[in-house]
Design a protein around this motif. Sequence first.
Motif, PDB file in Angstrom:
ATOM      1  N   ARG A 127     -39.984  21.601  26.955  1.00  0.00           N
ATOM      2  CA  ARG A 127     -38.525  21.654  26.996  1.00  0.00           C
ATOM      3  C   ARG A 127     -38.037  23.069  26.731  1.00  0.00           C
ATOM      4  O   ARG A 127     -38.706  23.866  26.098  1.00  0.00           O
ATOM      5  CB  ARG A 127     -37.931  20.736  25.925  1.00  0.00           C
ATOM      6  N   THR A 128     -36.845  23.323  27.169  1.00  0.00           N
ATOM      7  CA  THR A 128     -36.186  24.588  26.891  1.00  0.00           C
ATOM      8  C   THR A 128     -34.891  24.281  26.169  1.00  0.00           C
ATOM      9  O   THR A 128     -34.134  23.419  26.590  1.00  0.00           O
ATOM     10  CB  THR A 128     -35.896  25.360  28.194  1.00  0.00           C
ATOM     11  N   ARG A 129     -34.645  24.980  25.080  1.00  0.00           N
ATOM     12  CA  ARG A 129     -33.439  24.777  24.285  1.00  0.00           C
ATOM     13  C   ARG A 129     -32.699  26.100  24.189  1.00  0.00           C
ATOM     14  O   ARG A 129     -33.271  27.161  24.412  1.00  0.00           O
ATOM     15  CB  ARG A 129     -33.801  24.298  22.876  1.00  0.00           C
ATOM     16  N   VAL A 130     -31.428  26.044  23.808  1.00  0.00           N
ATOM     17  CA  VAL A 130     -30.622  27.254  23.751  1.00  0.00           C
ATOM     18  C   VAL A 130     -29.670  27.183  22.551  1.00  0.00           C
ATOM     19  O   VAL A 130     -29.271  26.091  22.143  1.00  0.00           O
ATOM     20  CB  VAL A 130     -29.843  27.462  25.073  1.00  0.00           C
ATOM     21  N   PHE A 131     -29.368  28.339  21.984  1.00  0.00           N
ATOM     22  CA  PHE A 131     -28.331  28.430  20.966  1.00  0.00           C
ATOM     23  C   PHE A 131     -27.621  29.769  21.118  1.00  0.00           C
ATOM     24  O   PHE A 131     -28.159  30.718  21.671  1.00  0.00           O
ATOM     25  CB  PHE A 131     -28.881  28.227  19.550  1.00  0.00           C
ATOM     26  N   ALA A 132     -26.374  29.793  20.647  1.00  0.00           N
ATOM     27  CA  ALA A 132     -25.560  31.009  20.728  1.00  0.00           C
ATOM     28  C   ALA A 132     -25.018  31.327  19.350  1.00  0.00           C
ATOM     29  O   ALA A 132     -24.824  30.423  18.527  1.00  0.00           O
ATOM     30  CB  ALA A 132     -24.411  30.797  21.718  1.00  0.00           C
ATOM     31  N   PHE A 133     -24.790  32.606  19.096  1.00  0.00           N
ATOM     32  CA  PHE A 133     -24.283  33.003  17.791  1.00  0.00           C
ATOM     33  C   PHE A 133     -23.480  34.284  17.892  1.00  0.00           C
ATOM     34  O   PHE A 133     -23.663  35.072  18.811  1.00  0.00           O
ATOM     35  CB  PHE A 133     -25.416  33.140  16.768  1.00  0.00           C
ATOM     36  N   ARG A 134     -22.551  34.441  16.943  1.00  0.00           N
ATOM     37  CA  ARG A 134     -21.745  35.656  16.852  1.00  0.00           C
ATOM     38  C   ARG A 134     -22.174  36.435  15.624  1.00  0.00           C
ATOM     39  O   ARG A 134     -22.496  35.852  14.589  1.00  0.00           O
ATOM     40  CB  ARG A 134     -20.268  35.322  16.754  1.00  0.00           C
ATOM     41  N   LEU A 135     -22.136  37.742  15.759  1.00  0.00           N
ATOM     42  CA  LEU A 135     -22.575  38.628  14.686  1.00  0.00           C
ATOM     43  C   LEU A 135     -21.518  39.681  14.405  1.00  0.00           C
ATOM     44  O   LEU A 135     -20.757  40.055  15.308  1.00  0.00           O
ATOM     45  CB  LEU A 135     -23.859  39.356  15.096  1.00  0.00           C
TER      46      LEU A 135
END
Length: 153
Positions: A127-135
């Motif tokens: 599987r491929t998973r994704v996440f996003a974040f702000r810095l």
Amino acid sequence: MSHASHGHPCRQRLCSRATANPWRPVRTPARTPRGGMTTGRCAASPLAGHRTPGDVHRLAQQMAEVLVGRRAPEVLRDHVTVPVREELRRLRGTVDCAMAPRLTRVFHQPLGAGGMEASAVIACDSRTRVFAFRLRREGDRWVCTRLETDRTG
């Protein structure tokens, strides 16, 4: 011997393609250093500004390790805000991964002075998973201020 007998596309006896090295990469804007060809090495890679900074990539890897349950969120306390740490606690172990997570890609986009938005793609098993974040930049380190994943937990 003519070039036509070797399958050369040009039927002329001598042409500019016949003298060029066929194994040399084609000059494209991405491969051509600014200012044309130089005899020495290029001072900076044309793509140097497009690479995700190493510390952001490292933080993304550590966050991925929390999401698969291989790292405690408390380890990241200096690099995440309290709400993000609570979100990581809630999401810890929600990504199924038999092996250590491997980031296949990390993308980033600057958000003005001292800010950045990034996303990471995790390859886990099949599987491929994704996440996003702000810095945001705080002194000499990046601090994650917001996190979104493809899983609600």
